[in-house]
Design an enzyme around this catalytic site. Sequence first.
Site, PDB file in Angstrom:
ATOM      1  N   ASP A 106      12.854  -1.251  -0.830  1.00 30.68           N
ATOM      2  CA  ASP A 106      11.434  -1.240  -1.157  1.00 30.68           C
ATOM      3  C   ASP A 106      10.642  -1.728   0.051  1.00 30.68           C
ATOM      4  OD1 ASP A 106       9.456  -0.837  -3.386  1.00 30.68           O
ATOM      5  OD2 ASP A 106       8.983  -2.915  -2.883  1.00 30.68           O
ATOM      6  N   ASN A 125      -1.558   0.625   2.187  1.00 28.67           N
ATOM      7  CA  ASN A 125      -2.364   1.747   1.693  1.00 28.67           C
ATOM      8  C   ASN A 125      -3.822   1.351   1.506  1.00 28.67           C
ATOM      9  OD1 ASN A 125      -0.639   3.942   1.601  1.00 28.67           O
ATOM     10  ND2 ASN A 125       0.095   3.494  -0.447  1.00 28.67           N
ATOM     11  N   ASP A 154       1.482   7.680   4.028  1.00 28.99           N
ATOM     12  CA  ASP A 154       2.401   8.822   4.018  1.00 28.99           C
ATOM     13  C   ASP A 154       3.199   8.907   5.321  1.00 28.99           C
ATOM     14  OD1 ASP A 154       1.558   9.514   1.495  1.00 28.99           O
ATOM     15  OD2 ASP A 154       0.408  11.285   2.136  1.00 28.99           O
ATOM     16  N   GLU A 180       7.242   3.887  -3.185  1.00 22.05           N
ATOM     17  CA  GLU A 180       7.707   3.375  -1.895  1.00 22.05           C
ATOM     18  C   GLU A 180       9.097   2.772  -2.018  1.00 22.05           C
ATOM     19  OE1 GLU A 180       5.556  -0.220  -3.645  1.00 22.05           O
ATOM     20  OE2 GLU A 180       5.156   1.909  -3.603  1.00 22.05           O
TER      21      GLU A 180
END
Length: 180
Positions: free
Chosen positions: A51, A59, A68, A94
């Site tokens: 993770d 983000n 991305d 993620e």
Amino acid sequence: KKINLYEKIRELAITDGLTGIYVRRYLLERLNEEIPRARRHNLKLSMLMIDLDHFKECNDAYGHLVGDIVLKDIAKIMKEHIRQVDLVGRYGGEEFAIALPDTDKSSAAHVADRIRQSVERHKFKAYDETIAITISVGVATCPEDGDEVAELIDRADQALYKAKAEGRNKVVFLSREEIS
């Protein structure tokens, strides 16, 4: 032409469009084949749950297009550190999973730490941004941590959450006493 079209459709169905690695469904299908094979041949099979640390903040600060690019780069780094027989997939937003056939826990932890260090050293360049990202990794091995897909993933996930609780940017596996 039909054969090429069929192959292209098959490829699109099993790979994540963003990262180019397997989708969760296909990874689970393959695990359902690999675990019985490991049992039959008395082999170990290790699972890594990975993770990205503080990815939501990335983000929020830089936008999803930058996020991305980070996800694509992470997938590329993971593929550079695994064998051709290993299976790497995007498990969730993620979160990633890697299945390592014929790999004991110690070797799996070593692979996980190589990936972790490589991500930590990497400077993610996206548009005008340069970002540092770390990952946390949970490791579980069949058969000692479980010999069913759901059990193995659950143990790796428990180890992942322990890595997060212990400060992130770590590779963790559970001791026998910690396995509930």
